[in-house]
Motif scaffolding. Structure first.
Motif, mmCIF file in Angstrom:
data_model
loop_
_atom_site.group_PDB
_atom_site.id
_atom_site.type_symbol
_atom_site.label_atom_id
_atom_site.label_comp_id
_atom_site.label_asym_id
_atom_site.label_seq_id
_atom_site.Cartn_x
_atom_site.Cartn_y
_atom_site.Cartn_z
ATOM 1 N N SER A 1 6.892 -3.245 -10.793
ATOM 2 C CA SER A 1 6.663 -2.138 -11.737
ATOM 3 C C SER A 1 5.730 -1.131 -11.090
ATOM 4 N N ASP A 2 5.651 0.046 -11.672
ATOM 5 C CA ASP A 2 4.608 0.954 -11.246
ATOM 6 C C ASP A 2 3.303 0.476 -11.897
ATOM 7 N N ALA A 3 2.190 1.119 -11.570
ATOM 8 C CA ALA A 3 0.869 0.623 -12.000
ATOM 9 C C ALA A 3 0.784 0.532 -13.519
ATOM 10 N N ILE B 1 12.195 -2.400 -4.582
ATOM 11 C CA ILE B 1 12.384 -1.171 -5.363
ATOM 12 C C ILE B 1 11.245 -1.132 -6.375
ATOM 13 N N MET B 2 10.665 0.058 -6.593
ATOM 14 C CA MET B 2 9.665 0.197 -7.648
ATOM 15 C C MET B 2 10.304 0.898 -8.836
ATOM 16 N N SER B 3 10.140 0.281 -10.018
ATOM 17 C CA SER B 3 10.720 0.912 -11.215
ATOM 18 C C SER B 3 9.804 2.044 -11.654
ATOM 19 N N ALA B 4 10.392 3.001 -12.358
ATOM 20 C CA ALA B 4 9.668 4.231 -12.702
ATOM 21 C C ALA B 4 8.844 4.053 -13.969
ATOM 22 N N TYR B 5 7.835 4.901 -14.105
ATOM 23 C CA TYR B 5 6.922 4.864 -15.254
ATOM 24 C C TYR B 5 7.616 5.225 -16.565
ATOM 25 N N MET B 6 8.434 6.291 -16.481
ATOM 26 C CA MET B 6 8.805 6.943 -17.727
ATOM 27 C C MET B 6 9.987 6.217 -18.363
ATOM 28 N N PHE C 1 0.849 -1.206 0.000
ATOM 29 C CA PHE C 1 0.000 0.000 0.000
ATOM 30 C C PHE C 1 0.872 1.239 0.000
ATOM 31 N N ASP C 2 0.275 2.349 -0.481
ATOM 32 C CA ASP C 2 0.997 3.622 -0.487
ATOM 33 C C ASP C 2 0.949 4.258 0.892
ATOM 34 N N VAL C 3 1.812 3.791 1.765
ATOM 35 C CA VAL C 3 1.940 4.414 3.090
ATOM 36 C C VAL C 3 3.118 5.381 2.972
ATOM 37 N N GLY D 1 0.954 16.496 -6.038
ATOM 38 C CA GLY D 1 1.104 15.040 -6.125
ATOM 39 C C GLY D 1 1.110 14.565 -7.565
ATOM 40 N N GLU D 2 0.628 13.344 -7.794
ATOM 41 C CA GLU D 2 0.686 12.731 -9.117
ATOM 42 C C GLU D 2 -0.297 13.392 -10.072
ATOM 43 N N ARG D 3 0.134 13.545 -11.321
ATOM 44 C CA ARG D 3 -0.680 14.196 -12.343
ATOM 45 C C ARG D 3 -1.159 15.570 -11.871
ATOM 46 N N GLY E 1 4.389 18.005 -9.824
ATOM 47 C CA GLY E 1 3.526 17.865 -8.649
ATOM 48 C C GLY E 1 4.081 16.909 -7.621
ATOM 49 N N ARG E 2 4.864 15.920 -8.079
ATOM 50 C CA ARG E 2 5.341 14.904 -7.134
ATOM 51 C C ARG E 2 6.584 15.352 -6.374
ATOM 52 N N ILE E 3 7.002 16.595 -6.550
ATOM 53 C CA ILE E 3 8.083 17.120 -5.708
ATOM 54 C C ILE E 3 7.670 17.028 -4.240
ATOM 55 N N PRO F 1 11.610 1.775 -1.818
ATOM 56 C CA PRO F 1 11.998 3.067 -2.413
ATOM 57 C C PRO F 1 11.612 3.123 -3.890
ATOM 58 N N LYS F 2 11.213 4.339 -4.296
ATOM 59 C CA LYS F 2 10.738 4.507 -5.680
ATOM 60 C C LYS F 2 11.064 5.921 -6.126
ATOM 61 N N HIS F 3 11.063 6.224 -7.457
ATOM 62 C CA HIS F 3 10.780 5.348 -8.593
ATOM 63 C C HIS F 3 12.082 5.235 -9.383
ATOM 64 N N PHE F 4 12.556 4.067 -9.471
ATOM 65 C CA PHE F 4 13.892 3.851 -10.068
ATOM 66 C C PHE F 4 13.819 4.007 -11.577
HETATM 67 C C1 GLC Z 1 1.042 5.309 -8.786
HETATM 68 C C2 GLC Z 1 2.410 5.873 -8.434
HETATM 69 C C3 GLC Z 1 3.190 5.006 -7.486
HETATM 70 C C4 GLC Z 1 2.216 4.289 -6.557
HETATM 71 C C5 GLC Z 1 1.428 3.312 -7.409
HETATM 72 C C6 GLC Z 1 0.349 2.586 -6.585
HETATM 73 O O1 GLC Z 1 0.719 5.577 -10.115
HETATM 74 O O2 GLC Z 1 3.278 6.220 -9.501
HETATM 75 O O3 GLC Z 1 4.095 5.855 -6.762
HETATM 76 O O4 GLC Z 1 2.928 3.590 -5.542
HETATM 77 O O5 GLC Z 1 0.819 3.935 -8.524
HETATM 78 O O6 GLC Z 1 -0.586 3.527 -6.127
#
Ligand code: GLC
Length: 724
Positions: free
Chosen positions: A253-255, A218-223, A77-79, A481-483, A135-137, A174-177
């Motif tokens: 992976s990311d979502a 580790i979570m890999s990055a989207y881009m 979960f995103d804690v 935040g995101e988007r 936004g994710r700064i 840790p993310k996003h690699f």
């Molecule tokens: C989001 C985020 C990621 C998050 C995942 C699950 O799109 O990029 O940081 O952990 O999806 O919510």
């Protein structure tokens, strides 16, 4: 048997479909397809977005009692900054410059998560960000690799404890690699181009620190980074992450990150996307529904993916489950969950964290602190003044709303019996363009024009009737935040009109900012005597802000990001290299200064401090040796307060140009009036080394180095060190 041996024994019994299931993770949320069947058939090994203990047990029973091998699910979960008790957003936590506090905060968050049945936090987010349009700064620790590394390690220690499986802790992810924060234009998900030197010296250090602290995921990055989606980059996920950094956990992976390769026009189809991600070292797929990794059995049968590669990924996930003790204790104690989630100590810690994250940006003629009761009528005005969601910030899903203290409520509680407090939003903050993530956040109804007019008038009336005004402005949770990239940093919506109307009453005003990034307040500063940056301060944010406004606590936070004068200066950060005009004489723009509004590391106090000239115990750093630079900091004011002593270094010459200044150490100290403390920093070869692109290795250049000691990136107390 070791965890690896147990995992291998289990793998020997698994079918290809069951192996593919173990490396597949799905969202279990009402607005997506149900996952019960897939869990019962062993086609899923992990779920996310299930924070409720009872539902976690339901899914877990399906996996353990109905699937053929009974392998327990891993719940993620995103804690990010708390689960039920919400701490300041990570950028605010970083502003505390207090890794010990941040570790405690994440330990409390882990306790609430683990008690709820969550085994894994998709945190800390450690992406360096130097463009506040992104936004994710808000989710990271800002622009600096050293501060980012300290905060990354502290959060991993807090979330995970000394080792994976520590009771009451969760796997840290840790993310996003890697390099997500370098998005051009601050546009979320934008393809990134980074040189090796930038990757190694700026974006990688926080991940190295997190891995050294033992991060299990580790979570890999989207881009895509340098024209290759991170999720399918073997050079990133295998060569660098595992080969060089020695990471031995599992990568998720990311979502939809795996199947996104098709949308990114990198993979021709889903099967190719699945193969490329797994072969690159992305072990688990997080998906919002039908997933690409369901194709893995046929890819193995076709010989496009060696079964050994699939087994490697399955083993990494099983080892995590075994180390978390899930095979022995798959279920969560729902009664215990309720007790831990209600733990008062977590609220206290959230208040302390909020107090220590506050940054006093501006305070002319001691406008702050206010004296409780000096003003009989206090008006708290602004769209963020009494908004629970906007006190908590983004990445908050199951907060304790009733427990959340807004700025308005904090001030009303602080002034109970000594002043009359009125609260008016004045204007409403809404995104101009929807993010598409609305399903994950609180709904919001737009005011009618008549409502907007009435609310604005009510705010002006309240201002006129007040003796003191506290303006609470900034950006809404949905605008961070995101988007939530911003094309401009000005206060969104009609806030400036509200500010003008309130200032027109000529009543005393102080400004509290709630936001996830620096905002353009240059034109406001000359008109407002004091500005307190509160980020999104969390469950006890209003209490913390009120205590700071009325002097019960003295703000001591510092900026983890450079604060630009305008969006036109962005990207801007302090650690830039020298040009041939190092003194930045005049301005490089013809229409505005080139300097920021506030520097990295800036933050005022209600008291004053003096730093004595620093001294080096020896002027030369011998090979393999270390030197100590020390200074004495004294509180020369009348109130107890905190100062953050910072050490910056610069290499005068060498085999590469190095930044004009780099933070290499900091220490936050609390001093009573008249008290002083010696602060010492150790400098060795590693402190001054960097990764050199020409020689493709980390090295130390001999020669002359500048050292500065101070309380921001503008530190002036200078020393020179020679590296032999
Ligand atoms: C989001 C985020 C990621 C998050 C995942 C699950 O799109 O990029 O940081 O952990 O999806 O919510």
């Amino acid at each position: 048997m070791t965890a690896v041996e147990q995992a291998r024994a289990l793998i020997a019994r698994m079918t290809l479909a069951e192996k593919a299931g173990q490396v597949s993770q799905a969202f279990a949320v009402p607005f997506l397809p149900p996952v019960d069947q897939a869990v019962a058939e062993g086609r899923l090994g992990s779920l996310l977005f299930v924070p409720d203990p009872a539902r976690i047990n339901q899914y877990q029973r399906l996996a353990v009692e109905q699937s053929r091998l009974g392998i327990p699910l891993l719940f993620g979960f995103d804690v990010i900054h708390g689960l039920r008790t919400i701490f300041p957003v990570p950028l605010g936590l970083a502003a505390s410059f207090d890794p010990g506090l941040v570790e405690q905060a994440q330990a409390a968050a882990a306790a609430e998560a683990r008690a709820s049945g969550i085994h894994w936090a998709f945190a800390p987010m450690v992406d360096i960000a130097r463009d506040p349009r992104w936004g994710r700064i808000v989710e990271g620790a800002g622009e600096d690799p050293h501060l980012g590394s300290e905060m990354a390690a502290a959060q991993v220690r807090g979330l995970q404890g000394a080792a994976i499986g520590t009771p009451g802790r969760v796997i840290a992810g840790p993310k996003h690699f890697l390099g997500y924060g370098a998005a051009p234009g601050g546009r979320d998900y934008e393809p990134v181009s980074l040189s090796d030197a930038e990757i190694r010296n700026v974006y990688l250090p926080p991940f190295e620190a997190a891995i050294r602290a033992g991060a299990g995921n580790i979570m890999s990055a989207y881009m895509d980074i340098n024209q290759q989606p991170a999720v399918a980059s073997k050079s990133l996920l295998d060569d660098l992450l595992r080969g060089e950094l020695g990471f031995d956990g599992f990568v998720v992976s990311d979502a939809n990150g795996v199947q996104n390769q098709v949308a990114q026009h990198f993979a021709a189809d889903e099967a190719e996307a699945a193969a490329r991600a797994l072969l690159a070292g992305n072990d688990m797929e997080m998906a919002l529904g039908p997933n690409a990794f369901a194709r893995l059995p046929e890819l193995v049968e076709q010989g496009r993916v060696p079964e050994a590669v699939l087994d490697r990924a399955v083993e990494r996930v099983l080892v995590a489950k075994i180390r978390m003790g899930l095979f022995d204790h798959p279920y969560v104690d729902e009664g215990e969950a309720a007790r831990v989630l209600a733990e008062p100590a977590h609220r206290q810690l959230a208040q302390q964290a909020a107090e220590r994250s506050l940054v006093l940006l501006h305070n002319r003629e001691g406008a702050l602190p206010l004296t409780p009761g000096a003003a009989r009528r206090v008006a708290v005005i602004g769209p963020l003044a009494d908004s629970v969601a906007d006190t908590l910030g983004p990445w908050v899903f199951v907060p304790d709303k009733a427990e959340t203290v807004t700025v308005a409520r904090g001030i009303a509680e602080r002034l109970a019996g000594v002043a009359e407090v009125t609260v008016e939003p004045g204007v409403q903050l809404r995104r101009a363009i929807a993010s598409g993530l609305e399903a994950f956040g609180p709904p919001q109804r737009a005011w009618t024009d008549a409502e907007a007019e009435a609310r604005f008038a009510a705010a002006v009336t309240a201002a006129r009737a007040a003796d003191q005004i506290v303006l609470v402005l900034g950006e809404a949770q949905s605008q961070s935040g995101e988007r939530a990239s911003a094309s401009d940093l000005k206060l969104p919506g009609e806030q400036l009109a509200l500010l003008d109307a309130v200032l027109a009453t000529a009543k005393p005003v102080v400004l509290v900012l709630l936001a996830g990034r620096p905002l353009d307040i240059g034109a406001i500063l000359p008109r407002v005597p004091a500005v307190l940056m509160a980020w999104y301060p969390g469950t006890r944010g209003g209490t913390a802000v009120a205590r700071a406004l009325f002097g019960d606590v003295n703000p001591g936070g510092k900026l983890p990001v450079t604060w630009p004068r305008s969006v036109g200066q962005v990207p801007i950060h302090y650690a830039r290299s020298h040009t041939h005009t190092p003194d930045r004489a005049g301005s490089l723009y013809h229409d505005a200064p080139s300097t920021p509004l506030f520097s990295f590391g800036h933050g005022l106090s209600y008291t004053s401090f003096r730093l004595d000239p620093p001294v080096l115990d020896q002027p030369v750093l011998a090979p393999g040796g270390a030197v100590t630079v020390s200074t004495r900091v004294t509180n020369i004011g009348t109130l107890t307060g905190d100062e953050v002593v910072q050490l910056y270094v610069h290499q005068r010459a060498g085999r590469a140009m190095r930044p004009a200044r780099e933070l290499k150490a900091f220490q936050r100290v609390t001093l009573a009036p008249g008290e002083s403390r010696e602060v010492r920093f150790c400098i060795d070869g590693e402190t001054l080394s960097y990764w050199n692109a020409s020689e493709r290795r980390t090295l130390l250049d001999p020669g002359r180095f500048d050292l500065w000691i101070g309380t921001s990136a503008e530190a002036e107390l200078h020393l020179e060190l020679t590296v032999a």
